[in-house]
Design an enzyme around this catalytic site. Structure first.
Site, mmCIF file in Angstrom:
data_model
loop_
_atom_site.group_PDB
_atom_site.id
_atom_site.type_symbol
_atom_site.label_atom_id
_atom_site.label_comp_id
_atom_site.label_asym_id
_atom_site.label_seq_id
_atom_site.Cartn_x
_atom_site.Cartn_y
_atom_site.Cartn_z
ATOM 1 N N ASN A 45 -0.756 1.938 6.335
ATOM 2 C CA ASN A 45 0.387 0.850 5.701
ATOM 3 C C ASN A 45 0.416 0.159 6.227
ATOM 4 O O ASN A 45 1.278 0.895 7.441
ATOM 5 C CB ASN A 45 1.286 1.665 4.318
ATOM 6 C CG ASN A 45 1.803 0.348 3.897
ATOM 7 O OD1 ASN A 45 3.104 0.622 3.863
ATOM 8 N ND2 ASN A 45 1.554 -0.387 3.517
ATOM 9 N N GLY A 46 0.168 -1.389 6.424
ATOM 10 C CA GLY A 46 0.684 -1.970 6.733
ATOM 11 C C GLY A 46 0.005 -3.116 7.562
ATOM 12 O O GLY A 46 -1.431 -3.462 6.683
ATOM 13 N N LYS A 106 10.008 -13.993 -14.697
ATOM 14 C CA LYS A 106 9.731 -12.394 -15.447
ATOM 15 C C LYS A 106 8.966 -13.111 -16.487
ATOM 16 O O LYS A 106 8.312 -12.270 -16.277
ATOM 17 C CB LYS A 106 11.332 -12.534 -16.746
ATOM 18 C CG LYS A 106 12.595 -11.290 -15.961
ATOM 19 C CD LYS A 106 12.514 -10.140 -15.110
ATOM 20 C CE LYS A 106 11.310 -11.074 -13.681
ATOM 21 N NZ LYS A 106 12.244 -10.313 -12.005
ATOM 22 N N CYS A 166 0.841 -1.059 0.090
ATOM 23 C CA CYS A 166 0.095 0.418 0.248
ATOM 24 C C CYS A 166 0.789 1.611 0.205
ATOM 25 O O CYS A 166 2.176 1.545 0.563
ATOM 26 C CB CYS A 166 -1.089 0.111 1.922
ATOM 27 S SG CYS A 166 -1.990 -1.191 1.566
ATOM 28 N N GLU A 193 15.083 -17.404 -12.831
ATOM 29 C CA GLU A 193 15.040 -15.302 -13.203
ATOM 30 C C GLU A 193 14.253 -15.461 -14.089
ATOM 31 O O GLU A 193 13.224 -14.548 -14.294
ATOM 32 C CB GLU A 193 16.180 -15.003 -12.734
ATOM 33 C CG GLU A 193 16.065 -13.267 -13.055
ATOM 34 C CD GLU A 193 15.415 -12.519 -11.905
ATOM 35 O OE1 GLU A 193 15.168 -12.970 -10.989
ATOM 36 O OE2 GLU A 193 15.218 -11.361 -11.854
ATOM 37 N N HIS A 200 13.664 -35.909 -14.102
ATOM 38 C CA HIS A 200 13.858 -36.709 -13.326
ATOM 39 C C HIS A 200 12.262 -35.954 -12.924
ATOM 40 O O HIS A 200 11.906 -35.953 -11.805
ATOM 41 C CB HIS A 200 14.898 -36.330 -11.650
ATOM 42 C CG HIS A 200 16.144 -36.465 -11.679
ATOM 43 N ND1 HIS A 200 16.680 -37.865 -11.329
ATOM 44 C CD2 HIS A 200 16.979 -35.691 -12.587
ATOM 45 C CE1 HIS A 200 17.865 -38.216 -11.816
ATOM 46 N NE2 HIS A 200 18.277 -36.794 -12.317
ATOM 47 N N LYS A 226 5.435 -3.415 -5.789
ATOM 48 C CA LYS A 226 7.244 -3.002 -6.187
ATOM 49 C C LYS A 226 7.392 -3.459 -4.363
ATOM 50 O O LYS A 226 8.659 -4.452 -4.519
ATOM 51 C CB LYS A 226 7.213 -1.843 -6.385
ATOM 52 C CG LYS A 226 8.777 -1.621 -6.704
ATOM 53 C CD LYS A 226 9.184 -2.138 -8.016
ATOM 54 C CE LYS A 226 10.704 -2.726 -8.245
ATOM 55 N NZ LYS A 226 10.870 -3.284 -9.178
ATOM 56 N N ARG A 267 3.217 0.617 -5.134
ATOM 57 C CA ARG A 267 2.864 -0.397 -4.423
ATOM 58 C C ARG A 267 1.770 -0.865 -3.735
ATOM 59 O O ARG A 267 1.434 -1.530 -3.112
ATOM 60 C CB ARG A 267 3.555 0.849 -3.027
ATOM 61 C CG ARG A 267 4.271 1.397 -2.796
ATOM 62 C CD ARG A 267 4.493 2.309 -1.749
ATOM 63 N NE ARG A 267 4.299 1.445 -0.271
ATOM 64 C CZ ARG A 267 5.678 1.211 0.003
ATOM 65 N NH1 ARG A 267 6.883 1.355 -0.282
ATOM 66 N NH2 ARG A 267 5.255 1.031 0.932
ATOM 67 N N GLU A 273 5.435 -13.274 -14.200
ATOM 68 C CA GLU A 273 4.750 -12.363 -13.671
ATOM 69 C C GLU A 273 4.304 -11.046 -14.383
ATOM 70 O O GLU A 273 3.336 -10.602 -13.803
ATOM 71 C CB GLU A 273 5.667 -12.072 -12.173
ATOM 72 C CG GLU A 273 7.286 -10.962 -12.809
ATOM 73 C CD GLU A 273 7.603 -10.990 -12.594
ATOM 74 O OE1 GLU A 273 7.583 -10.464 -11.268
ATOM 75 O OE2 GLU A 273 8.698 -10.174 -12.083
ATOM 76 N N TRP A 323 -3.232 -2.259 -1.582
ATOM 77 C CA TRP A 323 -2.552 -4.287 -1.900
ATOM 78 C C TRP A 323 -3.383 -4.873 -1.052
ATOM 79 O O TRP A 323 -3.001 -4.855 -0.147
ATOM 80 C CB TRP A 323 -1.096 -3.660 -2.482
ATOM 81 C CG TRP A 323 -1.024 -5.255 -2.990
ATOM 82 C CD1 TRP A 323 -0.370 -6.022 -3.502
ATOM 83 C CD2 TRP A 323 -0.770 -6.929 -1.603
ATOM 84 N NE1 TRP A 323 -0.331 -7.259 -4.030
ATOM 85 C CE2 TRP A 323 -0.156 -7.899 -2.663
ATOM 86 C CE3 TRP A 323 -0.839 -7.080 -0.444
ATOM 87 C CZ2 TRP A 323 -0.449 -9.248 -2.292
ATOM 88 C CZ3 TRP A 323 -0.422 -8.069 -0.139
ATOM 89 C CH2 TRP A 323 0.324 -9.026 -1.200
HETATM 90 C C1 F6R Z 1 10.105 -9.979 -9.291
HETATM 91 C C2 F6R Z 1 10.689 -8.980 -7.870
HETATM 92 C C3 F6R Z 1 10.099 -9.488 -6.625
HETATM 93 C C4 F6R Z 1 11.028 -8.670 -5.867
HETATM 94 C C5 F6R Z 1 10.959 -9.419 -4.287
HETATM 95 C C6 F6R Z 1 11.693 -9.342 -3.411
HETATM 96 O O1 F6R Z 1 10.534 -9.400 -10.449
HETATM 97 O O2 F6R Z 1 11.090 -7.712 -8.428
HETATM 98 O O3 F6R Z 1 10.363 -11.138 -6.418
HETATM 99 O O4 F6R Z 1 12.198 -8.998 -6.058
HETATM 100 O O5 F6R Z 1 9.590 -8.745 -3.925
HETATM 101 O O6 F6R Z 1 12.531 -7.315 -3.702
HETATM 102 P P1 F6R Z 1 14.230 -6.427 -2.996
HETATM 103 O O7 F6R Z 1 14.713 -7.035 -3.039
HETATM 104 O O8 F6R Z 1 12.756 -5.065 -2.766
HETATM 105 O O9 F6R Z 1 13.946 -6.838 -1.335
#
Ligand code: F6R
Length: 620
Positions: free
Chosen positions: A105-106, A497, A2, A493, A516, A615, A27, A500, A79
């Site tokens: 927020n929290g 990508k 949030c 990774e 396996h 994010k 956020r 998501e 969120w």
């Molecule tokens: C994937 C992504 C998330 C963050 C994860 C950790 O693209 O962005 O998986 O890597 O939420 O976030 P941080 O690095 O901010 O602790």
């Protein structure tokens, strides 16, 4: 997660709040709301959906309506945690008497117990949120004890278990906003006659460069035309505010010529890696400077093992760090999901070295893991992107990645910046511990300095190749990503990508592990992205490709320029420049970022704000 925002001063609050909320949407963006205060009253607008929806709703209802005019206001972009995203659960929340209005927020962990007490005392609830419980607790405490709002906020917060950053206004006193923080971030922008409140300083950077980051357990009473009154929530002790000068370049938070931030951030990587290396990879005398390590040299030299902790992409970077530190510096490394580490009573003590990795520096599980490690007296080293973030402030020592603000939810440039830092770290420790030959050290040192140029070349060439591959595969429902050694985390990774931002199911596997289990999924409908660079178990990878082809899987291979063998076998190839295996993840991830972007783009997805994500994951 949030985002919260607030304004108190002499300007119209509405444009500051609505534009600020748009900047905080990273956020959370499932619902939003705004309250603007005027003499003895307020206007409240909330709606499900993004901030654009809120703006449309407000302009349709209140065009020519003077009540949107006011110089005090608060706003929120959500969120969802407690309660589905809808108008009722959107913030701000209002107390039963209609006097107190609050954003939060929290998570209030003991909200249920408090709600029961409030219900017994005649309170009713419109929403399913923990926030509505907190605003009513404050009202209850205020009325029962006949005390001021600030005292009621303070007493109530001392009863709370959980995390919060809040802003609350009494509609009869719109010249005052009270804010408080524990666990969730809260920045305050300060000018002579005005205050700006936000989850991060970006929404107010246009108005002021003077910012105060509230610390955990602090609250502030903001009054029009009065000085800031900062206090400790626990005992009301008055504190001296420490004002920082913000150094954010506005260009960094604009999309410029790019349609999406993600594409901009992918293309920024030659520059961001140069920024990460600047002042650390000292070409003139071939040394690596990292103050946080030099000042704690003995701890790093004597470490018997290192535990790396992170979430998501930062965890993937940690897996690459494991490979690098073990290969180059010969230190055993464990890599842990922060959320698992913190809950299983890990065996650590004061001789242990923990590295926490986080782009935002606010991820709740990583922060909690850090606190646990510190409680057990381990030495904690941080790798963070956001300067002044909670994690950056809490570690014993650390290094900033300097990737600049990353706005798109999917990590790209922050991930390669983390890998760059881990390479520097591994080389530095290898030198301290004399675990690699001088010749090899010099070679990798030189090559690392050249990585930004190589990525530049790669970005020029790969664009069209990746576009064409994306056009072929965007309708497929599943993808498999395979890699070996240091490129296994890149397979993870790449798959992350794709899933998501395009919502296509994709999984990353170590290539040899395919036999396996996952090979059962391979048929003509399964595209397999395989990292097949010359320096990483090339012959073994060729064997894996044969196995996939025998089952009619479609191969998209990442190969080195000049490659012949894999290129003849694969259905599609993407070429990257030659590079040592240790540095290869900095190149192999680039086409995978582009592939995810292009597929999501063709599918018409909202690339920067994928559904259900945010994010900064500040809930556990
Ligand atoms: C994937 C992504 C998330 C963050 C994860 C950790 O693209 O962005 O998986 O890597 O939420 O976030 P941080 O690095 O901010 O602790």
């Amino acid at each position: 997660m949030c985002g919260i925002i607030g304004y108190l001063g002499y300007r119209e609050a509405y444009p500051i709040l609505i534009n600020g909320l748009k900047k905080l949407e990273y956020r959370g963006y499932d619902s939003s709301g705004i309250a603007i205060f005027y003499k003895n009253g307020y206007s409240l607008y909330k709606t499900k959906g993004k901030v654009d929806e809120l703006e449309k709703k407000i302009s349709s209802i209140s065009f020519h309506n003077r009540k949107i005019i006011g110089t005090t206001g608060i706003g929120h972009t959500r969120w969802a945690t407690h309660g589905v995203p809808n108008d009722l659960n959107a913030h701000p929340h209002v107390s039963n008497s209609n006097e107190l209005i609050m954003i939060h927020n929290g998570i209030i962990e003991n909200y249920h117990a408090i709600k029961i007490i409030l219900l017994e005392n005649g309170f009713t609830f419109k929403s399913k949120t923990d926030t509505e419980v907190l605003v009513n607790l404050i009202e209850y405490v205020k009325k029962e004890n006949k005390i001021s709002l600030e005292e009621a906020v303070r007493i109530s917060l001392n009863e709370i278990i959980g995390a919060y950053s809040i802003a609350i206004v009494d509609k009869s006193h719109p010249e005052t906003i009270i804010i408080a923080k524990l666990g969730s971030p809260l920045a305050l922008g300060i000018n002579e006659k005005e205050f700006f409140i936000a989850s991060d300083p970006i929404p107010f950077i246009n108005y002021t460069k003077n910012a105060l980051y509230l610390k955990d357990g602090e609250m502030a009473i903001l009054k029009k035309n009065k000085e800031l009154d900062l206090r400790k929530i626990r005992d009301n002790h008055k504190l001296n505010p420490i004002i920082n000068k913000l150094k954010i370049n506005l260009k960094e938070i604009e999309k410029g010529k790019y349609r999406y931030f993600m594409l901009k951030e992918i293309y920024e990587q030659p520059k961001t890696i140069s920024d990460t290396l600047r002042g650390r990879l000292i070409i003139s005398n071939k040394i690596i400077c990292i103050d946080g390590i030099e000042l704690n040299k003995e701890i790093f030299i004597n470490a018997k093992c290192i535990t790396i902790v992170g979430c998501g992409s930062s965890w993937h970077a940690g897996l690459i760090g494991e490979y690098l530190l073990e290969q180059l510096a010969r230190i055993p490394v464990e890599v842990e999901y922060a959320s698992e580490f913190r809950y299983r009573n890990p065996i650590i003590d004061k001789n242990d070295l923990i590295i926490v990795i986080s782009q935002s520096g606010e991820t709740a599980d990583t922060l909690a893991a850090l606190k646990l490690a510190k409680k057990k007296e381990a030495f904690v080293f941080g790798i963070c992107n956001i300067v002044g973030s909670s994690i950056a402030r809490s570690v014993d020592a650390g290094i900033y990645t300097h990737a600049g603000p990353e706005i798109s939810v999917a990590s790209t440039k922050s991930f390669t910046a983390q890998i760059t830092v881990l390479i520097l770290l591994a080389l530095k420790l290898a030198k301290y511990r004399s675990t690699m030959s001088e010749e090899r050290y010099q070679f990798l040192f030189q090559e690392l300095g050249n990585v930004p140029n190589k990525i530049n070349d790669l970005l020029k060439i790969d664009k069209h190749v990746v576009k064409n591959i994306s056009k072929v595969f965007y309708k497929f429902n599943n993808f498999l990503y395979l890699g070996r050694g240091i490129n296994f985390p890149i397979a993870l990774e790449g798959a992350l990508k794709l899933k998501e931002i395009s919502y296509i199911h994709s999984e990353g596997y170590p290539a040899a592990e395919m036999k396996h289990g996952p090979i059962a999924l391979v048929d003509k409908n399964m595209p397999v992205v395989i990292i097949a660079t010359k320096r990483g178990y090339y012959e073994k990878i060729i064997g894996n490709i044969q196995e996939i082809k025998a089952r009619k899987g479609k191969i998209i291979a990442i190969v080195n320029e000049g490659d012949v063998q894999v290129s003849m076998m694969a259905d599609y190839v993407i070429k990257i420049p030659e590079i040592s295996e240790e540095l290869s993840p900095l190149l192999t991830i680039i086409p995978l970022q582009l592939l995810a972007y292009q597929i999501a783009y063709i599918k018409g997805k909202n690339i920067d704000q994928p559904r259900n994500l945010a994010k900064s994951v500040t809930v556990e």
